[in-house]
Design a protein around this motif. Structure first.
Motif, PDB file in Angstrom:
ATOM      1  N   TYR A  29       0.839  -1.198   0.000  1.00 38.24           N
ATOM      2  CA  TYR A  29       0.000   0.000   0.000  1.00 38.24           C
ATOM      3  C   TYR A  29       0.875   1.250   0.000  1.00 38.24           C
ATOM      4  CZ  TYR A  29      -3.931   3.023   1.307  1.00 38.24           C
ATOM      5  OH  TYR A  29      -4.893   4.011   1.341  1.00 38.24           O
ATOM      6  N   GLY A  30       1.734   1.362   1.016  1.00 36.66           N
ATOM      7  CA  GLY A  30       2.504   2.593   1.156  1.00 36.66           C
ATOM      8  C   GLY A  30       3.989   2.408   1.343  1.00 36.66           C
ATOM      9  N   GLY A  31       4.503   1.221   1.041  1.00 33.76           N
ATOM     10  CA  GLY A  31       5.932   0.972   1.166  1.00 33.76           C
ATOM     11  C   GLY A  31       6.715   1.501  -0.024  1.00 33.76           C
ATOM     12  N   PRO A  32       8.012   1.242  -0.063  1.00 31.81           N
ATOM     13  CA  PRO A  32       8.872   1.799  -1.107  1.00 31.81           C
ATOM     14  C   PRO A  32       8.521   1.336  -2.520  1.00 31.81           C
ATOM     15  CG  PRO A  32      10.067   0.207   0.221  1.00 31.81           C
ATOM     16  CD  PRO A  32       8.753   0.425   0.895  1.00 31.81           C
ATOM     17  N   ASP A  33       7.892   0.191  -2.654  1.00 27.88           N
ATOM     18  CA  ASP A  33       7.473  -0.291  -3.974  1.00 27.88           C
ATOM     19  C   ASP A  33       5.946  -0.398  -4.059  1.00 27.88           C
ATOM     20  OD1 ASP A  33      10.142  -0.656  -4.924  1.00 27.88           O
ATOM     21  OD2 ASP A  33      10.261  -2.440  -3.650  1.00 27.88           O
ATOM     22  N   ASN A  95       1.752  -2.055  17.841  1.00 36.21           N
ATOM     23  CA  ASN A  95       2.331  -0.733  17.558  1.00 36.21           C
ATOM     24  C   ASN A  95       1.541  -0.002  16.483  1.00 36.21           C
ATOM     25  OD1 ASN A  95       4.299  -1.141  19.453  1.00 36.21           O
ATOM     26  ND2 ASN A  95       5.864  -1.744  17.980  1.00 36.21           N
ATOM     27  N   TYR A  96       1.166  -0.699  15.434  1.00 36.10           N
ATOM     28  CA  TYR A  96       0.329  -0.102  14.394  1.00 36.10           C
ATOM     29  C   TYR A  96      -1.017   0.283  14.983  1.00 36.10           C
ATOM     30  CZ  TYR A  96      -2.214   0.384   9.973  1.00 36.10           C
ATOM     31  OH  TYR A  96      -2.973   0.866   8.931  1.00 36.10           O
ATOM     32  N   TYR A  97      -1.595  -0.624  15.763  1.00 35.21           N
ATOM     33  CA  TYR A  97      -2.930  -0.432  16.330  1.00 35.21           C
ATOM     34  C   TYR A  97      -2.990   0.800  17.232  1.00 35.21           C
ATOM     35  CZ  TYR A  97      -7.438  -1.602  18.371  1.00 35.21           C
ATOM     36  OH  TYR A  97      -8.745  -1.577  18.764  1.00 35.21           O
ATOM     37  N   VAL A  98      -1.940   1.053  17.985  1.00 33.64           N
ATOM     38  CA  VAL A  98      -1.914   2.213  18.883  1.00 33.64           C
ATOM     39  C   VAL A  98      -2.136   3.503  18.100  1.00 33.64           C
ATOM     40  CG1 VAL A  98      -0.357   3.630  20.302  1.00 33.64           C
ATOM     41  CG2 VAL A  98      -0.515   1.177  20.688  1.00 33.64           C
ATOM     42  N   ASP A  99      -1.508   3.621  16.946  1.00 39.53           N
ATOM     43  CA  ASP A  99      -1.605   4.854  16.153  1.00 39.53           C
ATOM     44  C   ASP A  99      -2.806   4.898  15.209  1.00 39.53           C
ATOM     45  OD1 ASP A  99       0.678   5.935  17.288  1.00 39.53           O
ATOM     46  OD2 ASP A  99       1.988   5.110  15.740  1.00 39.53           O
ATOM     47  N   THR A 101      -5.498   2.166  14.983  1.00 35.04           N
ATOM     48  CA  THR A 101      -6.466   1.100  15.233  1.00 35.04           C
ATOM     49  C   THR A 101      -6.488   0.215  13.993  1.00 35.04           C
ATOM     50  OG1 THR A 101      -8.430   2.390  14.620  1.00 35.04           O
ATOM     51  CG2 THR A 101      -7.769   2.416  16.946  1.00 35.04           C
ATOM     52  N   VAL A 102      -7.640   0.054  13.357  1.00 32.63           N
ATOM     53  CA  VAL A 102      -7.661  -0.775  12.148  1.00 32.63           C
ATOM     54  C   VAL A 102      -7.837   0.093  10.894  1.00 32.63           C
ATOM     55  CG1 VAL A 102      -8.394  -2.901  13.273  1.00 32.63           C
ATOM     56  CG2 VAL A 102     -10.122  -1.279  12.451  1.00 32.63           C
ATOM     57  N   GLY A 103      -7.523   1.375  11.011  1.00 34.93           N
ATOM     58  CA  GLY A 103      -7.526   2.244   9.843  1.00 34.93           C
ATOM     59  C   GLY A 103      -6.382   1.873   8.912  1.00 34.93           C
ATOM     60  N   ILE A 104      -6.533   2.201   7.647  1.00 34.00           N
ATOM     61  CA  ILE A 104      -5.496   1.898   6.659  1.00 34.00           C
ATOM     62  C   ILE A 104      -4.562   3.107   6.587  1.00 34.00           C
ATOM     63  CG2 ILE A 104      -5.016   1.242   4.280  1.00 34.00           C
ATOM     64  CD1 ILE A 104      -6.695  -0.795   5.921  1.00 34.00           C
ATOM     65  N   TRP A 105      -3.281   2.866   6.871  1.00 31.64           N
ATOM     66  CA  TRP A 105      -2.274   3.924   6.890  1.00 31.64           C
ATOM     67  C   TRP A 105      -1.129   3.515   5.982  1.00 31.64           C
ATOM     68  CZ3 TRP A 105      -1.412   8.758   7.936  1.00 31.64           C
ATOM     69  CH2 TRP A 105      -0.113   9.217   8.121  1.00 31.64           C
ATOM     70  N   PRO A 106      -0.705   4.395   5.079  1.00 26.54           N
ATOM     71  CA  PRO A 106       0.365   4.028   4.142  1.00 26.54           C
ATOM     72  C   PRO A 106       1.732   3.953   4.816  1.00 26.54           C
ATOM     73  CG  PRO A 106      -0.270   6.316   3.816  1.00 26.54           C
ATOM     74  CD  PRO A 106      -1.204   5.750   4.847  1.00 26.54           C
ATOM     75  N   GLN A 107       2.248   2.748   4.905  1.00 29.60           N
ATOM     76  CA  GLN A 107       3.564   2.549   5.497  1.00 29.60           C
ATOM     77  C   GLN A 107       4.197   1.292   4.933  1.00 29.60           C
ATOM     78  OE1 GLN A 107       2.666   2.064   9.724  1.00 29.60           O
ATOM     79  NE2 GLN A 107       3.115  -0.099   9.531  1.00 29.60           N
ATOM     80  N   ALA A 108       5.491   1.180   5.150  1.00 25.92           N
ATOM     81  CA  ALA A 108       6.222  -0.029   4.781  1.00 25.92           C
ATOM     82  C   ALA A 108       5.990  -1.091   5.852  1.00 25.92           C
ATOM     83  CB  ALA A 108       7.707   0.281   4.645  1.00 25.92           C
ATOM     84  N   ALA A 109       6.336  -2.323   5.551  1.00 26.54           N
ATOM     85  CA  ALA A 109       6.154  -3.426   6.494  1.00 26.54           C
ATOM     86  C   ALA A 109       6.915  -3.178   7.796  1.00 26.54           C
ATOM     87  CB  ALA A 109       6.600  -4.742   5.863  1.00 26.54           C
ATOM     88  N   GLY A 110       8.027  -2.454   7.734  1.00 24.44           N
ATOM     89  CA  GLY A 110       8.812  -2.150   8.922  1.00 24.44           C
ATOM     90  C   GLY A 110       8.268  -0.998   9.739  1.00 24.44           C
ATOM     91  N   GLY A 111       7.163  -0.395   9.303  1.00 27.46           N
ATOM     92  CA  GLY A 111       6.539   0.689  10.049  1.00 27.46           C
ATOM     93  C   GLY A 111       6.903   2.082   9.584  1.00 27.46           C
ATOM     94  N   ILE A 112       7.763   2.195   8.587  1.00 26.82           N
ATOM     95  CA  ILE A 112       8.166   3.518   8.090  1.00 26.82           C
ATOM     96  C   ILE A 112       7.022   4.087   7.243  1.00 26.82           C
ATOM     97  CG2 ILE A 112       9.829   4.774   6.655  1.00 26.82           C
ATOM     98  CD1 ILE A 112      11.779   2.389   7.351  1.00 26.82           C
ATOM     99  N   PRO A 113       6.521   5.287   7.572  1.00 26.02           N
ATOM    100  CA  PRO A 113       5.396   5.853   6.836  1.00 26.02           C
ATOM    101  C   PRO A 113       5.761   6.208   5.393  1.00 26.02           C
ATOM    102  CG  PRO A 113       5.967   7.240   8.729  1.00 26.02           C
ATOM    103  CD  PRO A 113       6.966   6.142   8.664  1.00 26.02           C
ATOM    104  N   PHE A 114       4.735   6.233   4.539  1.00 26.62           N
ATOM    105  CA  PHE A 114       4.936   6.645   3.152  1.00 26.62           C
ATOM    106  C   PHE A 114       5.522   8.047   3.135  1.00 26.62           C
ATOM    107  CE2 PHE A 114       3.572   8.925  -0.644  1.00 26.62           C
ATOM    108  CZ  PHE A 114       4.117   8.113  -1.616  1.00 26.62           C
TER     109      PHE A 114
END
Length: 140
Positions: A29-33, A95-99, A101-114
């Motif tokens: 979704y929001g990772g580097p590729d 960690n994802y859930y804290v920020d 919840t179950v919303g879709i947020w663009p980030q890489a698998a390692g947690g780095i935001p788009f």
């Protein structure tokens, strides 16, 4: 512009929650590729294209990438929508859930935001097309 059909390009119907899988797929979704960078790449590069036909193709591809973005978001949503707190804590999804919840947020698998640094738009059609091919894994 274009007509939006209220259906996915390819249907997604996931029956079981899986937070670990969602954490991997979110990168598409929001990772580097990911699809977000792909759509922004094509839709940004089209403006500097000197050929209307090529600009139209870049517009079409960018729009197609938005459809992919929608499918990936649907996959992540279906994988996370019914998670219990135990599943969230035991899967590493907390960690994802804290920020988000179950919303879709663009980030890489390692947690780095788009970040907009994930794609390039140089204003030179050859440079931009070379970057497009490299980003989409094309062989030159």
């Amino acid at each position: 512009m274009w007509n939006y059909e209220r259906r996915l390009q390819y249907p997604v119907n996931i029956k079981e929650s899986n937070a670990k899988l969602a954490q991997v797929i979110i990168s598409q979704y929001g990772g580097p590729d990911g699809e977000m960078g792909a759509s922004m790449r094509y839709l940004s590069q089209r403006y500097a294209c000197p050929y209307r036909e090529v600009a139209a193709i870049l517009t079409d591809i960018g729009t197609e990438e938005l459809a992919h973005l929608e499918m990936v978001a649907t996959i992540v949503h279906q994988l996370t929508k019914d998670l219990s707190m135990d599943e969230i804590e035991n899967s590493g999804f907390a960690n994802y859930y804290v920020d988000h919840t179950v919303g879709i947020w663009p980030q890489a698998a390692g947690g780095i935001p788009f970040n907009a640094c994930e794609f390039q738009s140089k204003g030179d059609i050859i440079t931009d097309l070379m970057e497009d091919m490299a980003a989409d894994g094309a062989i030159i």
